[in-house]
Design an enzyme around this catalytic site. Structure first.
Site, PDB file in Angstrom:
ATOM      1  N   PHE A 232     -33.912   7.407  14.210  1.00 19.63           N
ATOM      2  CA  PHE A 232     -35.140   8.168  13.955  1.00 19.63           C
ATOM      3  C   PHE A 232     -35.035   9.185  12.809  1.00 19.63           C
ATOM      4  O   PHE A 232     -35.885   9.217  11.918  1.00 19.63           O
ATOM      5  CB  PHE A 232     -35.590   8.888  15.240  1.00 19.63           C
ATOM      6  CG  PHE A 232     -36.806   9.750  15.050  1.00 19.63           C
ATOM      7  CD1 PHE A 232     -38.078   9.207  15.095  1.00 19.63           C
ATOM      8  CD2 PHE A 232     -36.686  11.114  14.790  1.00 19.63           C
ATOM      9  CE1 PHE A 232     -39.207  10.000  14.891  1.00 19.63           C
ATOM     10  CE2 PHE A 232     -37.803  11.911  14.594  1.00 19.63           C
ATOM     11  CZ  PHE A 232     -39.074  11.353  14.646  1.00 19.63           C
ATOM     12  N   ASN A 233     -34.018  10.051  12.833  1.00 20.23           N
ATOM     13  CA  ASN A 233     -33.963  11.135  11.838  1.00 20.23           C
ATOM     14  C   ASN A 233     -33.825  10.597  10.419  1.00 20.23           C
ATOM     15  O   ASN A 233     -34.371  11.175   9.471  1.00 20.23           O
ATOM     16  CB  ASN A 233     -32.800  12.101  12.137  1.00 20.23           C
ATOM     17  CG  ASN A 233     -33.067  12.928  13.380  1.00 20.23           C
ATOM     18  OD1 ASN A 233     -34.215  13.127  13.767  1.00 20.23           O
ATOM     19  ND2 ASN A 233     -32.003  13.403  14.012  1.00 20.23           N
TER      20      ASN A 233
ATOM     21  N   ASP B 174     -33.133  18.863  20.804  1.00 16.95           N
ATOM     22  CA  ASP B 174     -32.881  19.983  19.879  1.00 16.95           C
ATOM     23  C   ASP B 174     -32.848  21.289  20.677  1.00 16.95           C
ATOM     24  O   ASP B 174     -32.020  22.167  20.409  1.00 16.95           O
ATOM     25  CB  ASP B 174     -34.007  20.112  18.845  1.00 16.95           C
ATOM     26  CG  ASP B 174     -34.211  18.875  18.013  1.00 16.95           C
ATOM     27  OD1 ASP B 174     -33.808  18.856  16.849  1.00 16.95           O
ATOM     28  OD2 ASP B 174     -34.804  17.907  18.535  1.00 16.95           O
TER      29      ASP B 174
ATOM     30  N   ASP C 238     -35.997  19.934  14.580  1.00 20.66           N
ATOM     31  CA  ASP C 238     -37.391  19.485  14.750  1.00 20.66           C
ATOM     32  C   ASP C 238     -37.743  19.572  16.245  1.00 20.66           C
ATOM     33  O   ASP C 238     -38.251  18.636  16.842  1.00 20.66           O
ATOM     34  CB  ASP C 238     -37.611  18.061  14.199  1.00 20.66           C
ATOM     35  CG  ASP C 238     -36.775  17.009  14.910  1.00 20.66           C
ATOM     36  OD1 ASP C 238     -35.751  17.360  15.538  1.00 20.66           O
ATOM     37  OD2 ASP C 238     -37.139  15.813  14.844  1.00 20.66           O
TER      38      ASP C 238
ATOM     39  N   THR D 288     -30.335  18.565  13.026  1.00 26.50           N
ATOM     40  CA  THR D 288     -30.609  17.634  14.133  1.00 26.50           C
ATOM     41  C   THR D 288     -32.011  17.052  13.963  1.00 26.50           C
ATOM     42  O   THR D 288     -32.739  16.876  14.941  1.00 26.50           O
ATOM     43  CB  THR D 288     -30.490  18.359  15.487  1.00 26.50           C
ATOM     44  OG1 THR D 288     -31.432  19.444  15.511  1.00 26.50           O
ATOM     45  CG2 THR D 288     -29.097  18.910  15.706  1.00 26.50           C
TER      46      THR D 288
ATOM     47  N   ASN E 145     -39.822  15.231  15.495  1.00 28.65           N
ATOM     48  CA  ASN E 145     -40.202  14.826  16.852  1.00 28.65           C
ATOM     49  C   ASN E 145     -41.659  15.141  17.135  1.00 28.65           C
ATOM     50  O   ASN E 145     -42.318  14.463  17.923  1.00 28.65           O
ATOM     51  CB  ASN E 145     -39.341  15.567  17.881  1.00 28.65           C
ATOM     52  CG  ASN E 145     -37.914  15.071  17.897  1.00 28.65           C
ATOM     53  OD1 ASN E 145     -37.671  13.880  17.693  1.00 28.65           O
ATOM     54  ND2 ASN E 145     -36.978  15.963  18.125  1.00 28.65           N
TER      55      ASN E 145
HETATM   56  C1  BDR Z   1     -32.876  11.928  17.218  1.00 24.00           C
HETATM   57  O1  BDR Z   1     -34.281  11.755  17.114  1.00 24.00           O
HETATM   58  C2  BDR Z   1     -34.941  12.716  17.911  1.00 24.00           C
HETATM   59  O2  BDR Z   1     -35.798  12.074  18.820  1.00 24.00           O
HETATM   60  C3  BDR Z   1     -33.896  13.509  18.640  1.00 24.00           C
HETATM   61  O3  BDR Z   1     -34.264  14.891  18.678  1.00 24.00           O
HETATM   62  C4  BDR Z   1     -32.645  13.286  17.847  1.00 24.00           C
HETATM   63  O4  BDR Z   1     -32.514  14.253  16.815  1.00 24.00           O
HETATM   64  C5  BDR Z   1     -32.290  10.747  17.971  1.00 24.00           C
HETATM   65  O5  BDR Z   1     -32.521   9.560  17.272  1.00 24.00           O
HETATM   66 CA    CA Z   2     -33.914  16.310  16.803  1.00 24.37          CA
END
Ligand code: BDR
Ligand code: CA
Length: 312
Positions: free
Chosen positions: A167-168, A16, A11, A126, A40
């Site tokens: 986050f992911n 990334d 993303d 990622t 993101n």
């Molecule tokens: C993850 O969330 C995104 O901000 C970064 O690219 C990474 O994959 C970290 O929590």
């Molecule tokens: Ca990412």
């Protein structure tokens, strides 16, 4: 050396972008293509950013568009533009990439490539796991065709969006649970370890002197470096690079085999990767490898080595 065929799901995103530059220089990997997902930053920017990074790396590889929102969201996906900038790449300016994204959808490409590779394909993700979940939902035989999935996401410990969730995973918990339930071994490179994979300001400055790609890594991360230092971190955490380096150089890391499931309901815990270190107790199937520690200096040196392998 027999190289491992890999699809990279991203993303793109500051870290990334650095992770992509690294992955393309890992001798053991034969990167077949990139699949993009909203995360993101919204999907059109992810596609543009990914195309730009590939041009910077001097490679001509296909980029596929996937999901523009999480599996069960009726609105657009949440983003992290407060970290990654309005364009998702630290607001660095660049021209549109010359090569357009392919017309095939990300999940169809994953399946087609998996069939071509006959069981040898590995996925590195990622980003939110929506594309991978879509592929597993659509193609029931897919798990048998994938050898391993390495993700940056989750944590046994705490989160970065909420106290519980990273986050992911937080962005699309249902997708993440589908991936953890897929039957393919998932290697979870989460905040437990990625918060230990930092670069300080001097190291970033030093990388900028190595070559054009090193300069890009430095410039793209400047805002995030400022933010991280301002929040008491020793430097900027290279979350996604940490997962990519792990995938090729596991000897730099510490791991354990565990059971992981994703909380999809909790009021405070939605998106938590609930991790059972005693998998015979709660989660009888050990479906994941958790990565929980890294030799930070060896990781840093590997980043320098790989970025340095772009010509000066
Ligand atoms: C993850 O969330 C995104 O901000 C970064 O690219 C990474 O994959 C970290 O929590
Ligand atoms: Ca990412």
């Amino acid at each position: 050396m027999e190289r491992i065929p890999v699809i990279f799901d991203c993303d793109t995103g500051i870290d990334d972008a650095i992770a992509i530059l690294l992955a393309l220089k890992i001798p053991a990997f034969d990167i077949k293509g990139f699949t993009c997902v909203a995360g993101n930053t919204p999907l059109p920017k992810v596609l543009r950013n990914t195309g730009h990074v590939l041009e910077l790396a001097g490679v001509d590889l296909p980029v596929y568009a996937g999901a523009d929102k999480p599996l069960f969201a009726d609105a657009t996906a949440p983003t992290a533009e407060h970290v990654h900038g309005k364009n998702g790449l630290g607001d660095l300016e660049f021209d549109d990439p010359k090569r357009a994204p392919e017309s095939m959808k990300a999940w169809d490409y994953i399946y087609e490539e998996a069939k071509r590779q006959n069981g040898a394909l590995e996925l590195i993700a990622t980003a939110p796991l929506t594309n991978l979940a879509m592929a597993f939902l659509k193609y029931k035989e897919l798990p048998k065709l994938i050898r391993r999935i390495v993700i940056m996401g989750g944590a046994a410990s705490y989160g970065n969006v909420t106290p519980a969730a990273e986050f992911n995973i937080y962005t699309d918990p249902e997708a993440a649970e589908i991936v953890f339930n897929s039957g393919v071994p998932v290697h979870m490179v989460g905040l437990d370890v990625t918060l230990k994979a930092w670069f300080n300001a001097e190291e970033s400055e030093k990388l900028s002197a190595v070559n054009e790609q090193g300069m890009f890594c430095h410039l793209v991360g400047r805002g995030e470096m400022r933010y991280s230092l301002g929040h008491g971190f020793p430097g900027m955490c290279l979350h996604d690079p940490c997962a990519v380096i792990y995938a090729a150089y596991p000897e730099l890391y510490k791991t354990d085999t565990v059971g992981v499931h994703v909380e999809t309901l909790g009021k405070y815990t939605r998106g938590k990767t609930v991790t059972d270190f005693l998998s015979d107790k709660q989660f009888p199937v050990k479906n994941a490898v958790i990565v929980y520690d890294v030799d930070r200096e060896a990781f840093r040196d590997k980043v320098f080595e790989l970025i340095g392998s772009y010509s000066a």
